[in-house]
Design a protein around this motif. Structure first.
Motif, PDB file in Angstrom:
ATOM      1  N   GLU A 108       0.839  -1.211   0.000  1.00 49.95           N
ATOM      2  CA  GLU A 108       0.000   0.000   0.000  1.00 49.95           C
ATOM      3  C   GLU A 108       0.870   1.256   0.000  1.00 49.95           C
ATOM      4  OE1 GLU A 108      -2.512  -0.283   3.394  1.00 49.95           O
ATOM      5  OE2 GLU A 108      -3.603  -2.056   2.662  1.00 49.95           O
ATOM      6  N   ALA A 109       1.934   1.239   0.793  1.00 54.24           N
ATOM      7  CA  ALA A 109       2.839   2.390   0.851  1.00 54.24           C
ATOM      8  C   ALA A 109       3.563   2.589  -0.482  1.00 54.24           C
ATOM      9  CB  ALA A 109       3.852   2.203   1.976  1.00 54.24           C
ATOM     10  N   LEU A 110       3.972   1.498  -1.125  1.00 59.53           N
ATOM     11  CA  LEU A 110       4.658   1.596  -2.413  1.00 59.53           C
ATOM     12  C   LEU A 110       3.750   2.192  -3.480  1.00 59.53           C
ATOM     13  CD1 LEU A 110       6.512  -1.841  -2.393  1.00 59.53           C
ATOM     14  CD2 LEU A 110       7.563   0.418  -2.210  1.00 59.53           C
ATOM     15  N   ALA A 111       2.495   1.757  -3.499  1.00 54.90           N
ATOM     16  CA  ALA A 111       1.539   2.286  -4.477  1.00 54.90           C
ATOM     17  C   ALA A 111       1.280   3.772  -4.237  1.00 54.90           C
ATOM     18  CB  ALA A 111       0.235   1.501  -4.397  1.00 54.90           C
ATOM     19  N   ARG A 112       1.209   4.155  -2.974  1.00 55.08           N
ATOM     20  CA  ARG A 112       0.930   5.564  -2.638  1.00 55.08           C
ATOM     21  C   ARG A 112       2.115   6.460  -3.002  1.00 55.08           C
ATOM     22  NH1 ARG A 112      -0.031   4.637   2.239  1.00 55.08           N
ATOM     23  NH2 ARG A 112       2.018   5.160   3.086  1.00 55.08           N
ATOM     24  N   ASP A 113       3.341   5.994  -2.759  1.00 54.78           N
ATOM     25  CA  ASP A 113       4.515   6.851  -2.938  1.00 54.78           C
ATOM     26  C   ASP A 113       5.146   6.751  -4.323  1.00 54.78           C
ATOM     27  OD1 ASP A 113       4.182   7.686  -0.364  1.00 54.78           O
ATOM     28  OD2 ASP A 113       6.258   7.331   0.246  1.00 54.78           O
ATOM     29  N   LEU A 114       5.162   5.556  -4.906  1.00 57.05           N
ATOM     30  CA  LEU A 114       5.804   5.365  -6.208  1.00 57.05           C
ATOM     31  C   LEU A 114       4.809   5.341  -7.359  1.00 57.05           C
ATOM     32  CD1 LEU A 114       8.515   2.676  -5.314  1.00 57.05           C
ATOM     33  CD2 LEU A 114       8.690   5.166  -5.223  1.00 57.05           C
ATOM     34  N   GLY A 115       3.509   5.366  -7.033  1.00 59.10           N
ATOM     35  CA  GLY A 115       2.480   5.397  -8.068  1.00 59.10           C
ATOM     36  C   GLY A 115       1.910   4.017  -8.352  1.00 59.10           C
ATOM     37  N   PRO A 116       0.751   3.965  -9.036  1.00 68.60           N
ATOM     38  CA  PRO A 116       0.096   2.679  -9.297  1.00 68.60           C
ATOM     39  C   PRO A 116       0.928   1.729 -10.158  1.00 68.60           C
ATOM     40  CG  PRO A 116      -0.955   4.474 -10.512  1.00 68.60           C
ATOM     41  CD  PRO A 116      -0.015   5.099  -9.546  1.00 68.60           C
TER      42      PRO A 116
END
Length: 443
Positions: A108-116
């Protein structure tokens, strides 16, 4: 556990229970002694249980609680051996590990910070963490260009937990101090509070780490991984292949490794500010890694975690600092006192015995007076007890000295560094290192 325990009431209750638990065990121990159990046996049991509760609680809460525990761990060499012994194993565990958070939270953090489309950049991510610390944990992954990377993800609620813990520890400074006698808790917590905002800012950390990586690129002694990507709560860096941390060397390293990594640690402590204008101000052993040469050459030391970095006003360690240590090592008491007064260590009108000043500065001066100096737990305890004994003249002198704000973090980091070198019981060419890297010391 999907995130840090965030409810202030629950965290406060667990921290408040630490000194209460210690008091309860002491009361129970008194009963056992009255019942005929040997006092030494009972006290060892009390210390062991206290250590287990203290560092298990700090490790599980993470946040400011774990950060506080890591700061305490650096000072372990200064404690009397009968007290430090039962704590040592728990301290080593705290320096190197902590309970993990689930992979789903990480994604979830990766999607929020690095994009979908983060999976197109980070093409592989391991299922569990390789390391965990006070405000984040690290996973191994592979970047789209084939580089192995370390993916550090901040725990949800880390900021709230960090600030809440440090406020509570500040309120409990006196009672928590009873668990680790002889350590002045209040200024330790105050310093952690001052650094808290910077440590939560991964972009600021990435900037500092890349400066260090550039400065130490190709260095024969020190390895610093470069930055690959950064977001608000995610930091991706190059993977550093390492064998273990300094905590493992402290726990069971060979004499050769203790001396080697003690020297590398000291070199980094002084070469870092010289090359970068910054001071890596988090010297607990978990941040320093054993990097072996696959071809059998000399080992290097890897350095991680640049969240606690002081940006020095002088773009390096102050020249006056090296000058003062040189004057003290030479026994120039008049020049030393004049220099301390000029730098603000002695306020106007304060009079001191110059010989006592020399004695007080012994922990910083003695290692520079021989070609190679052997640090040890025994030596560290002697220095610590002498300065903290109210019956000692140097204890009174300490009340007269002033620590200028620009030296506060330098002083704390250096004390922590001496603590680590003493835990390693390393022999190092300390004088030569200072002559090479500390402005003003060579004269």
């Amino acid at each position: 556990m999907t995130e840090l325990p965030r409810k202030a009431v629950a965290r406060t209750a667990r921290l408040a229970a630490l000194p209460l638990g210690f008091a309860g065990r002491n009361a129970l121990g008194l009963g056992k002694r009255l019942g005929g159990r040997p006092a030494e046996t009972v006290m060892t049991e009390i210390q062991q249980r206290t250590a287990e509760q203290l560092f298990r609680t700090l490790g599980e809460l993470k946040g400011g609680a774990m950060k506080f525990g890591q700061a305490l761990s650096v000072l372990e060499a200064a404690l009397p051996d009968e007290l430090a012994g039962p704590y040592r194993e728990q301290l080593t565990l705290l320096q190197d590990s902590a309970p993990p958070m689930p992979t789903s939270t990480v994604r979830e953090a990766l999607a929020r910070d690095l994009g979908p489309g983060w999976r197109e950049q980070l093409v592989w991510l391991d299922g569990g963490p390789t390391a965990a610390a006070s405000i984040g944990q690290v996973h191994r992954g592979r970047w789209h260009d084939g580089r192995e990377v370390a993916v550090k993800v901040q725990y949800p609620g880390a900021g709230d937990a960090l600030r809440s813990d440090l406020r509570q520890l500040a309120r409990l400074a006196r009672t928590v101090g009873s668990v680790v006698p002889g350590v002045d808790i209040k200024p330790l917590v105050a310093e952690l509070q001052a650094r808290a905002v910077d440590e939560l800012d991964y972009r600021l950390e990435a900037e500092a780490q890349q400066v260090y990586a550039d400065a130490f690129a190709g260095d024969p002694y020190i390895a610093v991984p470069g930055v690959v990507a950064v977001g608000e709560t995610v930091l991706v860096t190059e993977w550093l292949e390492s064998e273990s941390s300094l905590a493992a060397v402290i726990a069971g390293g060979t004499r050769e490794d203790r001396d080697r990594f003690g020297e590398l640690f000291a070199r980094f402590l002084f070469a870092g500010p010289e090359r970068t204008g910054m001071l890596h101000a988090d010297p607990h052993p978990g941040n320093f890694r054993v990097v072996r040469d696959p071809d059998g050459g000399p080992a290097r030391m890897g350095v991680l975690d640049y969240g606690a970095v002081a940006r020095l006003e002088t773009q390096g360690l102050p020249e006056a600092m090296g000058t003062l240590i040189r004057l003290a090592a030479a026994g120039d008491t008049q020049g030393l006192v004049e220099g301390l007064r000029a730098e603000g260590f002695l306020r106007p009108g304060i009079q001191v015995d110059p010989e006592l000043v020399l004695e007080y500065l012994a922990p910083f001066v003695e290692p520079t007076q021989v070609e190679r100096f052997r640090f040890s737990r025994e030596w560290m305890r002697e220095q610590f007890q002498r300065i903290n004994d109210p019956r000692s003249p140097t204890y009174t002198l300490a009340m007269k000295l002033n620590l200028p704000p620009s030296y506060l973090l330098i002083h704390r980091t250096w004390l922590g560094g001496i603590g680590v070198l003493s835990q390693l019981e390393a022999e190092a060419p300390f004088r030569a290192i200072l002559e090479e890297h500390l402005p003003g010391f060579a004269g």
